[in-house]
Design an enzyme around this catalytic site. Structure first.
Site, PDB file in Angstrom:
ATOM      1  N   ARG A  86      75.452  15.672  67.710  1.00 54.58           N
ATOM      2  CA  ARG A  86      74.150  15.615  67.037  1.00 54.58           C
ATOM      3  C   ARG A  86      73.121  14.931  67.916  1.00 54.58           C
ATOM      4  NH1 ARG A  86      72.816  12.813  61.202  1.00 54.58           N
ATOM      5  NH2 ARG A  86      70.891  13.925  60.784  1.00 54.58           N
ATOM      6  N   GLN A  99      79.940   2.568  53.525  1.00 57.25           N
ATOM      7  CA  GLN A  99      81.063   3.135  54.283  1.00 57.25           C
ATOM      8  C   GLN A  99      80.990   2.627  55.717  1.00 57.25           C
ATOM      9  OE1 GLN A  99      81.758   7.361  53.909  1.00 57.25           O
ATOM     10  NE2 GLN A  99      82.621   7.481  55.964  1.00 57.25           N
ATOM     11  N   GLY A 136      79.171   7.830  62.278  1.00 58.60           N
ATOM     12  CA  GLY A 136      78.312   6.926  61.516  1.00 58.60           C
ATOM     13  C   GLY A 136      77.028   6.534  62.215  1.00 58.60           C
ATOM     14  N   GLU A 137      76.612   7.320  63.234  1.00 55.37           N
ATOM     15  CA  GLU A 137      75.386   6.958  63.948  1.00 55.37           C
ATOM     16  C   GLU A 137      74.172   6.952  63.021  1.00 55.37           C
ATOM     17  OE1 GLU A 137      72.580   8.339  67.721  1.00 55.37           O
ATOM     18  OE2 GLU A 137      74.681   8.981  67.647  1.00 55.37           O
ATOM     19  N   ARG A 138      74.165   7.870  62.046  1.00 53.23           N
ATOM     20  CA  ARG A 138      73.035   7.926  61.109  1.00 53.23           C
ATOM     21  C   ARG A 138      72.961   6.626  60.301  1.00 53.23           C
ATOM     22  NH1 ARG A 138      72.715  10.078  55.865  1.00 53.23           N
ATOM     23  NH2 ARG A 138      70.620  10.715  55.242  1.00 53.23           N
TER      24      ARG A 138
END
Length: 313
Positions: free
Chosen positions: A69, A91, A107-109
């Protein structure tokens, strides 16, 4: 996604559920999960506790530069940051140790939204993965959440094939998609770069893009894409446009002119005009058939022409 025994095809949740317990109800930042705080002094000891939920400073975490992404919706990030301000990070991020920092696997977002929310530290789960597993997990997470645009997804599949020598059917199994879906996705990378960007910018759909693939000339393909966007053509209309561009209708050959014959008919028209006193046109259907048209401009003139024709015996 379908749950399988072993392998990354189990999906991201299955991979971290063995070690992380998700809170059943909304919680505050002070009590998001039961965690252990990590400082530089005891970083190495805590890394040994692989799989446990740790609290790590934001400054110790870096995004994965090779994750599939590349684009993040700013409005969606702001919305998530507001939720994080209220409830905390529900999370944990999935990370792996890289020298003196942690690299985000999934989990970068959440990490970006946490930065916007002003958080100084976030919960993480530390795991040790190979480079191939890292790419696969990032790809799976984004596909599960429908976060990848079509070009990012296609590029990720291509990387798995070229760098890690995975076959398309293996990739399809890992991401729980059909082999045809993976193949069609990768075909989008054959589009002109300008058309790919239009797809990323949601100026075109994947249906439009697949139809445009039939046009091999890059400039013609881009011109067609612009036409599709400007005229708001649907996919079926785009397919018709492409078909027309690839197989233009052949112009009907003009009838071979016979100038000598034309001159004869022009002379006949003038001769009849001289007799009737009105403009005359001879319309030919073929060599032996046709019709004569006589023009008139008033009722009186029509009656005069009729009287004149009645005298003809």
């Amino acid at each position: 996604m379908t749950v399988r025994k072993g392998g990354l095809g189990r999906g991201l949740d299955a991979m971290i559920s063995e070690t992380a317990v998700k809170p059943k109800t909304a919680v505050t930042k002070k009590a998001a999960v039961r965690t252990t705080k990590v400082t530089k002094k005891d970083t190495e000891e805590k890394v040994k506790e692989e799989g446990s939920v740790l609290i790590v400073k934001m400054t110790q975490i870096e995004p994965n530069r090779s994750q599939p992404r590349k684009q993040f919706d700013e409005d969606a990030l702001l919305e998530l940051s507001e939720s994080i301000k209220q409830f905390g990070v529900l999370q944990p991020l999935l990370v792996q140790k890289k020298g003196d920092y942690y690299e985000i696997i999934a989990g970068e977002r959440r990490w970006r939204a946490s930065k916007l929310a002003g958080l100084k530290e976030v919960p993480v789960i530390v795991k040790d993965f190979s480079e191939q597993e890292t790419v696969e997990i990032s790809l799976i997470e984004n596909i599960q959440r429908e976060n990848l645009n079509p070009i990012e997804e296609a590029a990720a599949y291509k990387r798995l094939m070229e760098e890690f020598h995975l076959k398309q059917d293996v990739i399809a199994e890992r991401v729980s998609k059909s082999r045809t879906a993976v193949t069609n996705s990768m075909r989008l990378l054959k589009l002109d770069e300008r058309v790919q960007q239009m797809l990323v910018d949601e100026m075109l759909t994947t249906g439009h893009a697949r139809a445009l693939l039939a046009i091999e000339n890059k400039d013609e393909q881009h011109a067609a894409a612009v036409k599709v966007f400007d005229e708001k053509l649907n996919v079926r209309e785009t397919e018709k446009l492409v078909k027309l561009l690839l197989n233009p209708a052949e112009p009907k050959p003009e009838k071979e002119k016979n100038f000598a014959e034309d001159l004869v008919y022009e002379q006949l028209e003038e001769k009849i005009k001289g007799i009737i006193g009105s403009k005359v046109a001879i319309r030919r259907k073929n060599r032996d058939k046709g019709k004569i048209e006589i023009e008139y401009y008033s009722q009186e003139e029509l009656e005069r022409i009729v009287e004149l024709l009645e005298t003809v015996k």
